[in-house]
Scaffold this motif. Sequence first.
Motif, PDB file in Angstrom:
ATOM      1  N   GLY A  42       0.824  -1.204   0.000  1.00 32.09           N
ATOM      2  CA  GLY A  42       0.000   0.000   0.000  1.00 32.09           C
ATOM      3  C   GLY A  42       0.853   1.246   0.000  1.00 32.09           C
ATOM      4  O   GLY A  42       2.087   1.181  -0.055  1.00 32.09           O
ATOM      5  N   THR A  88      -4.601   0.733  -0.326  1.00 30.01           N
ATOM      6  CA  THR A  88      -3.992  -0.442  -0.932  1.00 30.01           C
ATOM      7  C   THR A  88      -3.753  -0.152  -2.406  1.00 30.01           C
ATOM      8  O   THR A  88      -4.290   0.822  -2.963  1.00 30.01           O
ATOM      9  CB  THR A  88      -4.906  -1.665  -0.798  1.00 30.01           C
ATOM     10  N   LEU A  89      -2.975  -0.998  -3.061  1.00 24.13           N
ATOM     11  CA  LEU A  89      -2.711  -0.805  -4.486  1.00 24.13           C
ATOM     12  C   LEU A  89      -4.000  -0.945  -5.301  1.00 24.13           C
ATOM     13  O   LEU A  89      -4.198  -0.237  -6.295  1.00 24.13           O
ATOM     14  CB  LEU A  89      -1.660  -1.804  -4.957  1.00 24.13           C
ATOM     15  N   GLN A  90      -4.883  -1.844  -4.876  1.00 25.63           N
ATOM     16  CA  GLN A  90      -6.157  -2.007  -5.570  1.00 25.63           C
ATOM     17  C   GLN A  90      -7.027  -0.768  -5.405  1.00 25.63           C
ATOM     18  O   GLN A  90      -7.657  -0.300  -6.357  1.00 25.63           O
ATOM     19  CB  GLN A  90      -6.905  -3.233  -5.043  1.00 25.63           C
ATOM     20  N   GLU A  91      -7.060  -0.218  -4.193  1.00 24.50           N
ATOM     21  CA  GLU A  91      -7.835   1.000  -3.954  1.00 24.50           C
ATOM     22  C   GLU A  91      -7.301   2.153  -4.792  1.00 24.50           C
ATOM     23  O   GLU A  91      -8.070   2.979  -5.298  1.00 24.50           O
ATOM     24  CB  GLU A  91      -7.801   1.360  -2.465  1.00 24.50           C
ATOM     25  N   GLU A  92      -5.983   2.223  -4.956  1.00 19.40           N
ATOM     26  CA  GLU A  92      -5.392   3.277  -5.773  1.00 19.40           C
ATOM     27  C   GLU A  92      -5.876   3.176  -7.214  1.00 19.40           C
ATOM     28  O   GLU A  92      -6.231   4.193  -7.836  1.00 19.40           O
ATOM     29  CB  GLU A  92      -3.873   3.195  -5.720  1.00 19.40           C
ATOM     30  N   GLN A  93      -5.915   1.971  -7.763  1.00 20.36           N
ATOM     31  CA  GLN A  93      -6.378   1.783  -9.135  1.00 20.36           C
ATOM     32  C   GLN A  93      -7.853   2.163  -9.278  1.00 20.36           C
ATOM     33  O   GLN A  93      -8.260   2.769 -10.279  1.00 20.36           O
ATOM     34  CB  GLN A  93      -6.167   0.327  -9.560  1.00 20.36           C
ATOM     35  N   GLU A  94      -8.650   1.834  -8.273  1.00 22.10           N
ATOM     36  CA  GLU A  94     -10.074   2.184  -8.306  1.00 22.10           C
ATOM     37  C   GLU A  94     -10.270   3.697  -8.245  1.00 22.10           C
ATOM     38  O   GLU A  94     -11.132   4.251  -8.929  1.00 22.10           O
ATOM     39  CB  GLU A  94     -10.797   1.506  -7.136  1.00 22.10           C
TER      40      GLU A  94
END
Length: 393
Positions: free
Chosen positions: A131, A252-258
């Motif tokens: 993250g 998190t990295l996923q939240e950043e992409q979203e």
Amino acid sequence: MNSNRRISKEMIRATVVAATLVATITYVGVNHSKTVTEMPADAGATAGVVTVLNRTTPYTTTVSETTAGVVSVLNAPSAVTDSTVIASIEDSSVEAVADPEAAEWENRLMADVDQYLSVREDASTDAAVVGKLRKGDMAEVTESLDGWTKISSGNVEGYVSNDYCVTGLDARDLADEICETKVVSNTGGLRVRGEASEDGTILTAMAEGQKAILDTEAEEVDGWIAVNYYGKKGYVNAQYATVDTTYTTAITLQEEQEILAAQKKAEEEKKATTTQGAAVAASYDDVTLLAALIQCEGGNQPYEGQVGVGAVVVNRLHSGRYGGSIASVIYAPHQFGPAATGAVARVAAAGPKASCMQAAQDALAGVSTVGGCTHFHRADGRDGIVIGAHVFY
């Protein structure tokens, strides 16, 4: 305010309050070679206050033991020589009062970086990144290691390098500098005045729950809070507003992409639907009246739809066919039902909600999400721009 809460790192972080004080003071010589932390308190003191004086600056400390304590000086140099200790204060009761925010920030951490600090799976630069702790994000310390700290922030748990972090009161000071601080109205129709006085000129008003930027550069006046509200600088009565600092959390990295995907989509939609037209000079009453109409017609609709309702009124005003003022357009015969029934007047008197006030201000500033439309209706298959439950045409 931020400027009022910020405490210089060089200042003492605690004060000592003497509850009762009946003292006999004796002067004790100090060996010049001893440091302050080596100086014992007078053994006869039941609870004492010891003051260390060098040639220029006084320092205050407390004696922690009941009968004989060791001096610990708050914010004093590690060694003070050529000094005199004034001791002891007998039959006294002393209470140490700590910085009220010290306990709150004891286990908090912030990244002292320009953009973000990587949060890793393990305490190593070779570990995977799980993250990002961005500038302005706050984390809770869960474990301290040599050179690394384990943190928890939002949905992120992992390790950050101590080289790029600050904790405790240093984190508090950094937060005061970089985190967003807003002034929140606690009442409807909070006046923003040009001067810090009840007689000051009313520049505009804030609805309940609406936020303004804290103006930290303005002169501080007791009982008033300086704000920057949509470019208008003034003061609000401190009795009816709260200063609120927002602390974000790591992602998190996923939240950043979203987040990036949502921002891209929003920008594309904004380019497709939002236009900028001529602004309308409006008084506080105009803004409130338009916001009240927006609330009555579209208060339960998406924000873009609320701006659309306001834009319809502004477009009608520009056309010249419905009236020559905001009020005349709203109260034009057989146009807006809530105006005819008195609902608009009642909402205006009570104070429209924050989103409707903001939508009214945007519309009066020339923002339109419906182009040049001058009408709207409940969406029923009619051609036009559909936003929420309305179609604009």
